[in-house]
Scaffold this motif. Structure first.
Motif, PDB file in Angstrom:
ATOM      1  N   PRO A  19      27.624 -14.443  28.029  1.00 26.61           N
ATOM      2  CA  PRO A  19      29.040 -14.764  28.169  1.00 26.61           C
ATOM      3  C   PRO A  19      29.779 -13.737  29.036  1.00 26.61           C
ATOM      4  O   PRO A  19      29.534 -12.539  28.950  1.00 26.61           O
ATOM      5  N   VAL A  20      30.645 -14.261  29.899  1.00 29.60           N
ATOM      6  CA  VAL A  20      31.482 -13.436  30.760  1.00 29.60           C
ATOM      7  C   VAL A  20      32.902 -13.982  30.625  1.00 29.60           C
ATOM      8  O   VAL A  20      33.189 -15.066  31.136  1.00 29.60           O
ATOM      9  N   ASP A  21      33.764 -13.258  29.922  1.00 35.26           N
ATOM     10  CA  ASP A  21      35.115 -13.733  29.602  1.00 35.26           C
ATOM     11  C   ASP A  21      35.018 -15.096  28.915  1.00 35.26           C
ATOM     12  O   ASP A  21      34.401 -15.199  27.887  1.00 35.26           O
ATOM     13  N   GLN A  22      35.609 -16.133  29.490  1.00 34.52           N
ATOM     14  CA  GLN A  22      35.595 -17.461  28.874  1.00 34.52           C
ATOM     15  C   GLN A  22      34.473 -18.351  29.424  1.00 34.52           C
ATOM     16  O   GLN A  22      34.387 -19.518  29.089  1.00 34.52           O
ATOM     17  N   TYR A  23      33.618 -17.777  30.241  1.00 35.75           N
ATOM     18  CA  TYR A  23      32.515 -18.538  30.841  1.00 35.75           C
ATOM     19  C   TYR A  23      31.185 -18.120  30.226  1.00 35.75           C
ATOM     20  O   TYR A  23      31.012 -16.987  29.807  1.00 35.75           O
ATOM     21  N   MET A  24      30.243 -19.055  30.219  1.00 36.07           N
ATOM     22  CA  MET A  24      28.886 -18.712  29.796  1.00 36.07           C
ATOM     23  C   MET A  24      27.896 -19.368  30.758  1.00 36.07           C
ATOM     24  O   MET A  24      27.522 -20.529  30.594  1.00 36.07           O
TER      25      MET A  24
END
Length: 106
Positions: A19-24
């Motif tokens: 996961p990167v902030d609100q993205y995966m």
């Protein structure tokens, strides 16, 4: 002349992502099971043939709020097999697909 029809695809995938902030973003590999129907000149009858191969792909999910997500995924499936009972007949196919999805987590 034999006619062939794709009847069913079942995928089993192992997925790895970070996961990167609100993205995966993620990638996956797995096994695909395919059922083909075949018949002579459109006479389908109960003639099914099942075989398997591998799949691989990548995707990204985007978190919406606390419990929702939307995502997109690309999958490639490679199926290769000789079909017994049919003279000199084999399957060697690459099947690609894109999936848009959304859902809620609990």
């Amino acid at each position: 002349v034999y006619d062939v029809q794709l009847r069913q695809i079942l995928d089993l995938k192992a997925r790895v992502g970070m996961p990167v902030d609100q993205y995966m973003p993620y990638a996956f590999v797995g096994v695909s099971s395919v059922t083909l129907g075949y018949g002579l000149d459109g006479d389908w009858g109960p003639k099914d043939y099942s075989t398997s191969g591998y799949n691989a792909g990548a995707g990204i999910d985007f978190r919406i709020g606390d419990n929702g997500f939307v995502g997109i995924e690309y999958i490639y499936r490679h199926i290769e097999s000789d079909i017994s009972g049919l003279a000199e007949w084999s399957v060697d196919a690459g099947l690609s697909g894109v999936q848009l999805r959304g859902g809620f987590t609990f």
